[in-house]
Design a protein around this motif. Sequence first.
Motif, PDB file in Angstrom:
ATOM      1  N   ILE A  23      39.562  43.775  31.056  1.00 34.89           N
ATOM      2  CA  ILE A  23      38.519  43.878  32.084  1.00 34.89           C
ATOM      3  C   ILE A  23      37.907  42.852  31.600  1.00 34.89           C
ATOM      4  CG2 ILE A  23      37.099  44.853  33.172  1.00 34.89           C
ATOM      5  CD1 ILE A  23      38.154  47.350  32.055  1.00 34.89           C
ATOM      6  N   GLY A  24      37.602  42.814  31.130  1.00 31.12           N
ATOM      7  CA  GLY A  24      36.344  40.985  30.857  1.00 31.12           C
ATOM      8  C   GLY A  24      35.743  41.687  29.811  1.00 31.12           C
ATOM      9  N   GLY A  25      34.845  41.002  29.474  1.00 29.29           N
ATOM     10  CA  GLY A  25      33.950  40.048  28.069  1.00 29.29           C
ATOM     11  C   GLY A  25      34.173  38.774  27.659  1.00 29.29           C
ATOM     12  N   VAL A  26      33.731  38.770  26.553  1.00 29.08           N
ATOM     13  CA  VAL A  26      34.052  36.959  25.391  1.00 29.08           C
ATOM     14  C   VAL A  26      34.947  36.790  24.567  1.00 29.08           C
ATOM     15  CG1 VAL A  26      31.626  35.713  24.212  1.00 29.08           C
ATOM     16  CG2 VAL A  26      31.489  37.972  26.277  1.00 29.08           C
ATOM     17  N   ARG A  27      35.167  35.165  25.239  1.00 33.88           N
ATOM     18  CA  ARG A  27      35.838  35.286  24.172  1.00 33.88           C
ATOM     19  C   ARG A  27      35.887  33.139  24.065  1.00 33.88           C
ATOM     20  NH1 ARG A  27      42.062  34.301  26.450  1.00 33.88           N
ATOM     21  NH2 ARG A  27      40.568  32.772  28.005  1.00 33.88           N
ATOM     22  N   ARG A  28      36.020  33.383  22.763  1.00 27.99           N
ATOM     23  CA  ARG A  28      35.804  31.842  22.034  1.00 27.99           C
ATOM     24  C   ARG A  28      36.834  31.088  21.874  1.00 27.99           C
ATOM     25  NH1 ARG A  28      31.015  32.905  17.695  1.00 27.99           N
ATOM     26  NH2 ARG A  28      30.504  30.191  18.031  1.00 27.99           N
ATOM     27  N   MET A  29      36.608  29.361  21.979  1.00 25.20           N
ATOM     28  CA  MET A  29      38.178  28.680  22.141  1.00 25.20           C
ATOM     29  C   MET A  29      37.220  27.273  22.208  1.00 25.20           C
ATOM     30  SD  MET A  29      39.029  28.745  25.929  1.00 25.20           S
ATOM     31  CE  MET A  29      39.082  30.361  26.058  1.00 25.20           C
ATOM     32  N   THR A  30      38.156  26.395  21.705  1.00 31.09           N
ATOM     33  CA  THR A  30      37.368  25.037  21.133  1.00 31.09           C
ATOM     34  C   THR A  30      38.403  23.721  22.027  1.00 31.09           C
ATOM     35  OG1 THR A  30      37.126  25.384  19.322  1.00 31.09           O
ATOM     36  CG2 THR A  30      37.355  22.961  19.333  1.00 31.09           C
ATOM     37  N   LEU A  31      37.968  23.305  22.745  1.00 25.73           N
ATOM     38  CA  LEU A  31      39.059  22.136  23.433  1.00 25.73           C
ATOM     39  C   LEU A  31      39.423  21.216  22.513  1.00 25.73           C
ATOM     40  CD1 LEU A  31      36.030  21.381  26.229  1.00 25.73           C
ATOM     41  CD2 LEU A  31      38.425  22.968  26.262  1.00 25.73           C
ATOM     42  N   THR A  32      40.441  20.481  23.258  1.00 23.69           N
ATOM     43  CA  THR A  32      41.221  19.913  22.186  1.00 23.69           C
ATOM     44  C   THR A  32      41.798  18.522  22.569  1.00 23.69           C
ATOM     45  OG1 THR A  32      43.304  20.971  22.844  1.00 23.69           O
ATOM     46  CG2 THR A  32      42.401  21.757  20.843  1.00 23.69           C
ATOM     47  N   GLU A  33      41.320  17.457  23.775  1.00 27.46           N
ATOM     48  CA  GLU A  33      42.106  16.854  24.157  1.00 27.46           C
ATOM     49  C   GLU A  33      40.691  16.011  24.775  1.00 27.46           C
ATOM     50  OE1 GLU A  33      46.161  17.083  27.012  1.00 27.46           O
ATOM     51  OE2 GLU A  33      44.320  16.904  28.029  1.00 27.46           O
ATOM     52  N   GLY A  34      41.068  14.652  24.692  1.00 30.52           N
ATOM     53  CA  GLY A  34      40.381  13.124  25.351  1.00 30.52           C
ATOM     54  C   GLY A  34      38.740  13.407  24.794  1.00 30.52           C
ATOM     55  N   LYS A  35      38.562  13.474  25.644  1.00 34.65           N
ATOM     56  CA  LYS A  35      36.691  12.809  25.316  1.00 34.65           C
ATOM     57  C   LYS A  35      35.926  14.349  25.060  1.00 34.65           C
ATOM     58  CE  LYS A  35      35.310   9.419  28.505  1.00 34.65           C
ATOM     59  NZ  LYS A  35      34.843   9.465  29.404  1.00 34.65           N
ATOM     60  N   SER A  36      36.584  15.556  25.459  1.00 34.57           N
ATOM     61  CA  SER A  36      36.377  16.314  25.449  1.00 34.57           C
ATOM     62  C   SER A  36      37.068  17.194  24.375  1.00 34.57           C
ATOM     63  CB  SER A  36      36.585  18.165  25.886  1.00 34.57           C
ATOM     64  OG  SER A  36      36.233  17.198  27.728  1.00 34.57           O
TER      65      SER A  36
END
Length: 358
Positions: A23-36
């Motif tokens: 339904i919903g909630g909180v999730r952590r992730m990390t970007l991996t491409e380019g300047k991000s």
Amino acid sequence: MQLYGEKRSRREVEARVGQLGQIGGVRRMTLTEGKSAGVEIIEVRTGAGLAFEVTPSKGMDISLAQLWGVPLSWQSPNGDVHPGHYDADGTNWLRTASGGLLMTCGLSHAGSPSVDESGSYGLHGRAHHTPASLVSVREEWVDDERIWGVSGVVEETAMFGSKLRLTRELTGKLGDNRIVISDRVENVGFQPASHMMLYHFNFGYPLLGEHTEIVLPAADREVRESGAPAMDGISDMTDVLARAARWETPDASIAETVYYHQLRNEAIDADGMAQATIANPSFPTGGVLGPVSVTLRWSADTLPLLVQWRMPGAGEHVLGLEPANCRVEGRAAEQRYGGPFMLQPGESTTYKLELIVG
């Protein structure tokens, strides 16, 4: 919990899903491409259509915000650039500013680059490019409400300079399209410190359209002098307000305009909050056009000024609503208006903001 138009208890909701993340909630992730690459994202989904990305790597600010998959925020051409690419000189902030729903401008300085007796300050300060520490997320049941929270600490310090600490918590609940931002800024040093704070909320297409209405609080209004070329043909403040309250199609030749709205007493409600609303009568969700409004509320005692950045250009097609404790001519110019605001050693100030989508 109010969910999908129905009132449900905790056990009724749990019986209908295998995991609440459905339904919903909180999730952590990390970007991996380019300047991000390396930028951490904390995605929050409210289960009522609102989803947004908190960026601990960039001052606990908010990047992309969407309603049922349709953007509310304006994203800059830079993307979520890692703060390691940040250059504080002059206006180079513009090369790595992410746009998004919120960019925090401060903590020692906000506005145009300036120099005073304490040093040199680049555009809008360092907060938006300072990674947070002590980052935490929480999801918990309180009776039949599922509460979420994201918090972190952003410090702006220098040897022989000011030492300011921002503690930020964003909270809300499942089934409710509301974000509450609670900030505390403390002078943890032993000398008085200047503190300039501006909350740079950025709204974009398709929330902004030819029929969008911008409802502003009761205020004394003026136009920043550097925006005067964009005001050709405007004869009085009635015309100024009329232009500030509407939107238009992209125009590559248009210049930005900055308005100052100094809050009047009648703009402040019983809770000490002021507000501005963006209303679009034909916002697209699920292939259907319908009315959507976004209301921004803020604590008027600590943020007595609303700065409005109006930029209906091409590419830079964005409306900034920016509650602030300062103007945007920069730190040196702020002295002409009795500022900047000072925090004494050990002293703190608090800010509360709410974003309500409906």
